[in-house]
Motif scaffolding. Structure first.
Motif, mmCIF file in Angstrom:
data_model
loop_
_atom_site.group_PDB
_atom_site.id
_atom_site.type_symbol
_atom_site.label_atom_id
_atom_site.label_comp_id
_atom_site.label_asym_id
_atom_site.label_seq_id
_atom_site.Cartn_x
_atom_site.Cartn_y
_atom_site.Cartn_z
ATOM 1 N N THR A 286 43.690 49.003 33.832
ATOM 2 C CA THR A 286 42.485 49.206 34.636
ATOM 3 C C THR A 286 41.819 47.847 34.776
ATOM 4 N N HIS A 287 41.518 47.458 36.000
ATOM 5 C CA HIS A 287 40.883 46.165 36.233
ATOM 6 C C HIS A 287 39.460 46.404 36.723
ATOM 7 N N ASN A 288 38.741 45.339 36.977
ATOM 8 C CA ASN A 288 37.320 45.431 37.287
ATOM 9 C C ASN A 288 36.955 44.381 38.326
ATOM 10 N N ALA A 289 36.173 44.774 39.306
ATOM 11 C CA ALA A 289 35.842 43.873 40.413
ATOM 12 C C ALA A 289 35.059 42.650 39.931
ATOM 13 N N ALA A 290 34.098 42.858 39.025
ATOM 14 C CA ALA A 290 33.303 41.728 38.537
ATOM 15 C C ALA A 290 34.163 40.782 37.710
ATOM 16 N N LEU A 291 35.055 41.348 36.883
ATOM 17 C CA LEU A 291 35.928 40.504 36.088
ATOM 18 C C LEU A 291 36.893 39.726 36.975
ATOM 19 N N ARG A 308 45.602 44.081 42.545
ATOM 20 C CA ARG A 308 46.607 44.576 43.482
ATOM 21 C C ARG A 308 46.031 45.736 44.295
ATOM 22 N N PRO A 309 45.101 45.451 45.202
ATOM 23 C CA PRO A 309 44.506 46.541 45.988
ATOM 24 C C PRO A 309 45.515 47.319 46.822
ATOM 25 N N ILE A 311 48.163 48.669 45.631
ATOM 26 C CA ILE A 311 48.634 49.796 44.832
ATOM 27 C C ILE A 311 47.546 50.328 43.899
ATOM 28 N N GLN A 312 46.325 49.823 44.043
ATOM 29 C CA GLN A 312 45.203 50.257 43.214
ATOM 30 C C GLN A 312 44.159 50.959 44.068
ATOM 31 N N GLU A 313 43.297 51.715 43.388
ATOM 32 C CA GLU A 313 42.173 52.364 44.054
ATOM 33 C C GLU A 313 40.927 52.196 43.207
ATOM 34 N N GLY A 314 39.789 52.243 43.844
ATOM 35 C CA GLY A 314 38.530 52.063 43.142
ATOM 36 C C GLY A 314 38.123 53.297 42.362
ATOM 37 N N LYS A 315 37.423 53.054 41.261
ATOM 38 C CA LYS A 315 36.877 54.138 40.452
ATOM 39 C C LYS A 315 35.603 53.635 39.802
ATOM 40 N N ARG A 316 34.502 54.345 40.031
ATOM 41 C CA ARG A 316 33.235 53.968 39.423
ATOM 42 C C ARG A 316 33.255 54.332 37.945
ATOM 43 N N SER A 317 32.989 53.339 37.069
ATOM 44 C CA SER A 317 33.010 53.581 35.631
ATOM 45 C C SER A 317 31.745 54.309 35.200
#
Length: 355
Positions: A286-291, A308-309, A311-317
């Motif tokens: 799991t990656h993070n936009a700010a990081l 890797r957008p 193959i990845q999708e956003g998820k609000r933590s």
């Protein structure tokens, strides 16, 4: 243990004034008599470290040369149910290593060197009281067949913390004497001083592993993968329960071949005794936009693997951050494929937790 100067060479200590009231605080200060000492109101409130985007350029230097000492305020246990039954109060926050995917800097700022908490007696007493209220483990589960398991290293790497002070030694001794509980922590460092701590089966070390060629890019300032694998037999012989974390699993062209080779290396290296007790956790990245933005300032090469957008999708933590994880549906298929590869070469390695 003599500190490896390429990993830790403490020149500056930020500290809360209260730390000198604790024996552990005085011990650590005495160990670094030449370090500059800078009093701060709180280990969380150091503007020159936390939230200072200019620190990105000095990311590794700060991790090597800076230590923060404080007093742990919150002593509550948090239910977990995945890697452990409970998350114990952290005796540290931050790390001298610099893994590009680490989630801790998302909360504490850009530099994030080691913060150690010196009121270890209070932490140990809180764990002992909590374990005493639990009674026996009601029944075996995926976490442990016999004991309540407490994760004692959520926000740092205890193998490295043990190079600076004796908090980890105290925690290992604590669980050795609690009849219904076991400590657990993940690590990316091999500190052979821990072999003398006499855990007597009551501390679980989880060595984090991934293919070496990927670790050289994203596991910055950690022990080589081969060294971690080679340490497993010795830690088992010393009385630790030793599991492995396949974490994070990063997807890229050729990932299957790399993991297949890693499983073969582990299988060829371990003794029968180590294999008999081996279990694992599998955690996809799991990656993070700010990081991601922080990493672009000091280690952009890692982001070629982590961001890797396609193959990845956003998820609000839960904390409100914008995380990226592998796309649902596809993630399940990749996870199943990973487990199939593991079962082919290491069928004895039970998967305790996969996500």
């Amino acid at each position: 243990m003599a500190l490896p100067r390429d990993l830790i060479d403490i020149r500056t200590i930020y500290h809360e004034p209260a730390i000198t009231a604790f024996a552990r605080g005085r011990e650590i200060l005495d160990r670094f008599p030449e370090a500059d000492r800078i009093p701060v109101p709180s280990h969380w409130n150091i503007p020159s470290l936390h939230g200072n985007s200019g620190s990105v350029e000095d990311w590794v230097r700060i991790k090597r040369s800076t230590l923060v000492l404080g007093v742990k305020k919150g002593l509550t246990m948090r239910p977990n149910g995945r890697s452990a039954h409970f998350i114990a109060p952290s005796t540290s926050n931050g790390c001298a290593m610099a893994c590009a995917y680490c989630y801790v800097p998302r909360r504490k700022g850009f530099a994030n060197p080691i913060s150690l908490f010196v009121n270890i007696e209070a932490v140990c007493a809180a764990i002992r009281r909590h374990a005493g209220r639990q009674g026996p483990l009601p029944e075996p589960d995926s976490i442990d067949p016999e004991f309540h398991v407490y994760d004692i290293g959520e926000n740092g790497d205890l193998s490295v913390d043990a190079m600076i002070g004796d908090n980890v030694r105290d925690l290992v001794a604590l669980f050795r004497d609690i009849p219904n509980a076991k400590g657990s922590f993940a690590t990316k460092a091999v500190n052979r001083d821990l072999l003398a701590y006499e855990p007597r089966g009551k501390t679980r070390i989880r060595f984090s592993l991934m293919p070496e060629r990927i670790a050289r890019i994203v596991d910055v300032r950690t022990s080589p993968i081969a060294e971690r694998i080679a340490a497993i037999d010795d830690f088992v012989a010393a009385g630790y329960e030793v599991h492995v974390n396949f974490s994070p699993v990063i997807l890229y062209e050729g990932w299957e071949a790399d993991w297949r080779a890693l499983f073969a290396e582990i299988d060829d290296s371990l003794s029968d005794a180590a294999k008999a007790q081996l279990k694992c956790e599998i955690i996809l990245l799991t990656h993070n936009a700010a990081l991601h933005e922080v990493n672009l300032g000091w280690h952009p090469k890692a982001e070629d693997l982590l961001w890797r957008p396609d193959i990845q999708e956003g998820k609000r933590s839960e904390g409100g951050g914008e995380n990226l994880r592998y796309r649902s549906g596809w993630k399940g298929r990749w996870l199943a494929r990973f487990q199939a590869l593991l079962a082919e070469r290491m069928p004895y390695c039970t998967v305790r937790y996969a996500f």
